[in-house]
Every structure is written in C-alpha cells, then in structure tokens.
Design a protein around this motif. Sequence first.
Motif, PDB file in Angstrom:
ATOM      1  N   VAL A 108       0.852  -1.189   0.000  1.00 60.43           N
ATOM      2  CA  VAL A 108       0.000   0.000   0.000  1.00 60.43           C
ATOM      3  C   VAL A 108       0.892   1.245   0.000  1.00 60.43           C
ATOM      4  CG1 VAL A 108      -1.794   1.266   1.262  1.00 60.43           C
ATOM      5  CG2 VAL A 108      -1.776  -1.239   1.294  1.00 60.43           C
ATOM      6  N   PRO A 109       0.687   2.138  -0.979  1.00 57.09           N
ATOM      7  CA  PRO A 109       1.470   3.370  -0.992  1.00 57.09           C
ATOM      8  C   PRO A 109       1.247   4.156   0.309  1.00 57.09           C
ATOM      9  CG  PRO A 109       0.235   3.119  -3.026  1.00 57.09           C
ATOM     10  CD  PRO A 109      -0.256   2.063  -2.081  1.00 57.09           C
ATOM     11  N   ARG A 110       2.244   4.817   0.761  1.00 56.44           N
ATOM     12  CA  ARG A 110       2.259   5.664   1.947  1.00 56.44           C
ATOM     13  C   ARG A 110       2.340   4.875   3.254  1.00 56.44           C
ATOM     14  NH1 ARG A 110      -2.401   9.711   2.242  1.00 56.44           N
ATOM     15  NH2 ARG A 110      -3.428   7.742   2.411  1.00 56.44           N
ATOM     16  N   THR A 111       1.572   3.784   3.415  1.00 48.97           N
ATOM     17  CA  THR A 111       1.617   3.055   4.687  1.00 48.97           C
ATOM     18  C   THR A 111       2.651   1.941   4.685  1.00 48.97           C
ATOM     19  OG1 THR A 111      -0.025   1.369   4.094  1.00 48.97           O
ATOM     20  CG2 THR A 111      -0.851   3.455   5.026  1.00 48.97           C
ATOM     21  N   GLY A 112       2.945   1.374   3.520  1.00 48.73           N
ATOM     22  CA  GLY A 112       3.876   0.261   3.435  1.00 48.73           C
ATOM     23  C   GLY A 112       3.288  -1.074   3.855  1.00 48.73           C
ATOM     24  N   ASP A 113       1.979  -1.105   4.155  1.00 52.17           N
ATOM     25  CA  ASP A 113       1.334  -2.365   4.511  1.00 52.17           C
ATOM     26  C   ASP A 113       1.306  -3.294   3.301  1.00 52.17           C
ATOM     27  OD1 ASP A 113       0.821  -1.174   6.955  1.00 52.17           O
ATOM     28  OD2 ASP A 113      -1.307  -0.842   6.572  1.00 52.17           O
ATOM     29  N   THR A 114       1.299  -4.589   3.565  1.00 53.19           N
ATOM     30  CA  THR A 114       1.209  -5.590   2.496  1.00 53.19           C
ATOM     31  C   THR A 114      -0.233  -6.075   2.386  1.00 53.19           C
ATOM     32  OG1 THR A 114       3.484  -6.317   2.873  1.00 53.19           O
ATOM     33  CG2 THR A 114       2.020  -7.852   1.714  1.00 53.19           C
ATOM     34  N   GLN A 115      -0.702  -6.202   1.164  1.00 52.00           N
ATOM     35  CA  GLN A 115      -2.027  -6.758   0.895  1.00 52.00           C
ATOM     36  C   GLN A 115      -1.884  -7.975   0.000  1.00 52.00           C
ATOM     37  OE1 GLN A 115      -3.795  -3.156  -0.846  1.00 52.00           O
ATOM     38  NE2 GLN A 115      -5.260  -3.207   0.852  1.00 52.00           N
ATOM     39  N   ILE A 116      -2.647  -9.010   0.305  1.00 50.75           N
ATOM     40  CA  ILE A 116      -2.732 -10.187  -0.550  1.00 50.75           C
ATOM     41  C   ILE A 116      -4.190 -10.327  -0.970  1.00 50.75           C
ATOM     42  CG2 ILE A 116      -2.616 -12.717  -0.590  1.00 50.75           C
ATOM     43  CD1 ILE A 116      -0.104 -12.570   1.079  1.00 50.75           C
ATOM     44  N   PHE A 117      -4.402 -10.515  -2.269  1.00 47.91           N
ATOM     45  CA  PHE A 117      -5.742 -10.667  -2.825  1.00 47.91           C
ATOM     46  C   PHE A 117      -5.865 -12.052  -3.446  1.00 47.91           C
ATOM     47  CE2 PHE A 117      -4.692  -6.187  -2.971  1.00 47.91           C
ATOM     48  CZ  PHE A 117      -5.828  -5.583  -2.451  1.00 47.91           C
ATOM     49  N   LEU A 118      -6.969 -12.729  -3.178  1.00 50.66           N
ATOM     50  CA  LEU A 118      -7.226 -14.058  -3.728  1.00 50.66           C
ATOM     51  C   LEU A 118      -8.725 -14.257  -3.846  1.00 50.66           C
ATOM     52  CD1 LEU A 118      -7.567 -16.418  -0.905  1.00 50.66           C
ATOM     53  CD2 LEU A 118      -5.866 -14.636  -0.513  1.00 50.66           C
ATOM     54  N   TYR A 119      -9.135 -15.409  -4.343  1.00 49.41           N
ATOM     55  CA  TYR A 119     -10.554 -15.729  -4.500  1.00 49.41           C
ATOM     56  C   TYR A 119     -10.865 -17.040  -3.807  1.00 49.41           C
ATOM     57  CZ  TYR A 119     -10.692 -12.040  -7.943  1.00 49.41           C
ATOM     58  OH  TYR A 119     -10.599 -10.815  -8.552  1.00 49.41           O
ATOM     59  N   ASP A 120     -12.050 -17.097  -3.182  1.00 49.47           N
ATOM     60  CA  ASP A 120     -12.489 -18.352  -2.578  1.00 49.47           C
ATOM     61  C   ASP A 120     -13.036 -19.265  -3.674  1.00 49.47           C
ATOM     62  OD1 ASP A 120     -15.234 -17.828  -3.060  1.00 49.47           O
ATOM     63  OD2 ASP A 120     -15.743 -17.684  -0.940  1.00 49.47           O
ATOM     64  N   PRO A 121     -13.451 -20.494  -3.358  1.00 48.66           N
ATOM     65  CA  PRO A 121     -13.905 -21.417  -4.402  1.00 48.66           C
ATOM     66  C   PRO A 121     -15.108 -20.938  -5.211  1.00 48.66           C
ATOM     67  CG  PRO A 121     -13.371 -22.643  -2.428  1.00 48.66           C
ATOM     68  CD  PRO A 121     -13.306 -21.180  -2.063  1.00 48.66           C
ATOM     69  N   ASP A 122     -15.881 -19.982  -4.686  1.00 44.74           N
ATOM     70  CA  ASP A 122     -17.030 -19.456  -5.422  1.00 44.74           C
ATOM     71  C   ASP A 122     -16.745 -18.124  -6.090  1.00 44.74           C
ATOM     72  OD1 ASP A 122     -19.378 -21.339  -5.029  1.00 44.74           O
ATOM     73  OD2 ASP A 122     -18.640 -21.126  -2.989  1.00 44.74           O
ATOM     74  N   GLY A 123     -15.493 -17.709  -6.087  1.00 48.46           N
ATOM     75  CA  GLY A 123     -15.115 -16.477  -6.776  1.00 48.46           C
ATOM     76  C   GLY A 123     -15.286 -15.214  -5.955  1.00 48.46           C
ATOM     77  N   ILE A 124     -15.520 -15.339  -4.654  1.00 51.66           N
ATOM     78  CA  ILE A 124     -15.620 -14.162  -3.808  1.00 51.66           C
ATOM     79  C   ILE A 124     -14.204 -13.691  -3.482  1.00 51.66           C
ATOM     80  CG2 ILE A 124     -16.348 -13.289  -1.548  1.00 51.66           C
ATOM     81  CD1 ILE A 124     -18.671 -15.308  -1.697  1.00 51.66           C
ATOM     82  N   GLY A 125     -13.971 -12.411  -3.694  1.00 45.45           N
ATOM     83  CA  GLY A 125     -12.655 -11.850  -3.425  1.00 45.45           C
ATOM     84  C   GLY A 125     -12.361 -11.784  -1.934  1.00 45.45           C
ATOM     85  N   VAL A 126     -11.142 -12.135  -1.574  1.00 44.59           N
ATOM     86  CA  VAL A 126     -10.679 -12.078  -0.195  1.00 44.59           C
ATOM     87  C   VAL A 126      -9.410 -11.238  -0.175  1.00 44.59           C
ATOM     88  CG1 VAL A 126      -9.850 -13.404   1.788  1.00 44.59           C
ATOM     89  CG2 VAL A 126     -11.659 -14.354   0.327  1.00 44.59           C
ATOM     90  N   GLU A 127      -9.396 -10.247   0.704  1.00 43.96           N
ATOM     91  CA  GLU A 127      -8.230  -9.388   0.873  1.00 43.96           C
ATOM     92  C   GLU A 127      -7.655  -9.611   2.261  1.00 43.96           C
ATOM     93  OE1 GLU A 127      -7.734  -4.648   1.765  1.00 43.96           O
ATOM     94  OE2 GLU A 127      -9.066  -5.213   0.116  1.00 43.96           O
ATOM     95  N   LEU A 128      -6.366  -9.820   2.335  1.00 44.62           N
ATOM     96  CA  LEU A 128      -5.670  -9.998   3.608  1.00 44.62           C
ATOM     97  C   LEU A 128      -4.727  -8.818   3.794  1.00 44.62           C
ATOM     98  CD1 LEU A 128      -4.781 -13.792   3.196  1.00 44.62           C
ATOM     99  CD2 LEU A 128      -6.831 -12.786   4.236  1.00 44.62           C
ATOM    100  N   ASN A 129      -4.859  -8.131   4.909  1.00 48.32           N
ATOM    101  CA  ASN A 129      -4.072  -6.920   5.168  1.00 48.32           C
ATOM    102  C   ASN A 129      -3.080  -7.154   6.303  1.00 48.32           C
ATOM    103  OD1 ASN A 129      -5.234  -4.955   3.297  1.00 48.32           O
ATOM    104  ND2 ASN A 129      -7.112  -5.367   4.426  1.00 48.32           N
ATOM    105  N   PHE A 130      -1.804  -6.966   5.999  1.00 45.77           N
ATOM    106  CA  PHE A 130      -0.715  -7.195   6.938  1.00 45.77           C
ATOM    107  C   PHE A 130      -0.044  -5.858   7.247  1.00 45.77           C
ATOM    108  CE2 PHE A 130      -1.319 -10.837   4.251  1.00 45.77           C
ATOM    109  CZ  PHE A 130      -1.261 -11.920   5.109  1.00 45.77           C
ATOM    110  N   PRO A 131       0.044  -5.502   8.525  1.00 44.16           N
ATOM    111  CA  PRO A 131       0.709  -4.236   8.844  1.00 44.16           C
ATOM    112  C   PRO A 131       2.195  -4.276   8.506  1.00 44.16           C
ATOM    113  CG  PRO A 131       0.212  -5.461  10.853  1.00 44.16           C
ATOM    114  CD  PRO A 131      -0.401  -6.218   9.706  1.00 44.16           C
ATOM    115  N   LYS A 132       2.731  -3.107   8.163  1.00 47.38           N
ATOM    116  CA  LYS A 132       4.157  -3.006   7.872  1.00 47.38           C
ATOM    117  C   LYS A 132       4.944  -3.401   9.106  1.00 47.38           C
ATOM    118  CE  LYS A 132       7.668   0.276   6.373  1.00 47.38           C
ATOM    119  NZ  LYS A 132       7.929   1.678   5.997  1.00 47.38           N
ATOM    120  N   THR A 133       5.956  -4.227   8.916  1.00 45.43           N
ATOM    121  CA  THR A 133       6.767  -4.665  10.053  1.00 45.43           C
ATOM    122  C   THR A 133       8.033  -3.866  10.187  1.00 45.43           C
ATOM    123  OG1 THR A 133       7.771  -6.378   8.681  1.00 45.43           O
ATOM    124  CG2 THR A 133       5.883  -6.987  10.045  1.00 45.43           C
TER     125      THR A 133
END
Length: 133
Positions: A108-133
């Motif tokens: 993420v620009p400015r914060t440096g957090d990491t985001q991971i985007f994926l899809y569940d078996p039915d195509g629903i988007g899932v976003e995982l947000n990890f704070p900058k370490t």
Amino acid sequence: MPLGGLQHYTIEPQNLERTREFYCDVLGLENGDRPPLDFPGYWLYSGGQATVHLMGTRKPRDGIVVRGTERTYQDTGRLDHIAFAATDVDGVRKRLQASNVKFREQIVPRTGDTQIFLYDPDGIGVELNFPKT
C-alpha cells in the motif's frame, strides 16, 4: 444510530464442504459452534468471532426467501470482496502456495502495509491486510 463493527458475512456456496475446507485449511479460520438450525452450514471463527457463515440449501418457508436451484456463480453481484486483518505474511504466502491458491500481492502506498488478494472457491474476493513490520 451508529453502527458497530462488522459481525459476519454469509456465503451460500456451490459446494459447502469445499468452501469450509478453503476457509479453514487455507485461510486458517476455525469451524466452531453453530445453533441447531434447520439447514446445513458452518460458522467459521476468527479471533473468537463467528466471522464467516456458510449456508447450505434451505427449504422454502414463510418469510424466508430461498434462491432458485438454477443458480449460477459467475460473479458475486455487488459484493466485490471481504477483507481480513492478518499477521505473518511470509507464513500465509507459503500456505497459499502449498495449497496452489493463486494470489496477487501489493504494498500500500504511503503506509507500506502488504495486501494479498485471492478468490475463494465461489469467486468471492478475499483481501488480507498485513501491517508493515
């Protein structure tokens, strides 16, 4: 009337067991206590909160709208994705790769957090947000 935090979201998956396995085995949610409802399903917990409800087939009855059996799951309508706060980006990355789950990652620009985007078996988007370490 102010709203509180999000309590849960409900998915009516094509394959109840496959979707439970994905959220538990791949994303690490825990299958937990669920009231004795008159249809199959699971309540999946994150941090002690039943965050994801999986709902199996229901029988029509007064006051309950049941979608038709001719459902298609080519998109999720107006729901684009759901997001979770997460930790251990390296461990999650390895877990997704070991499960052959395709994902996209960005910083993420400015914060440096990491985001991971994926899809569940039915195509629903899932976003995982990890704070900058």
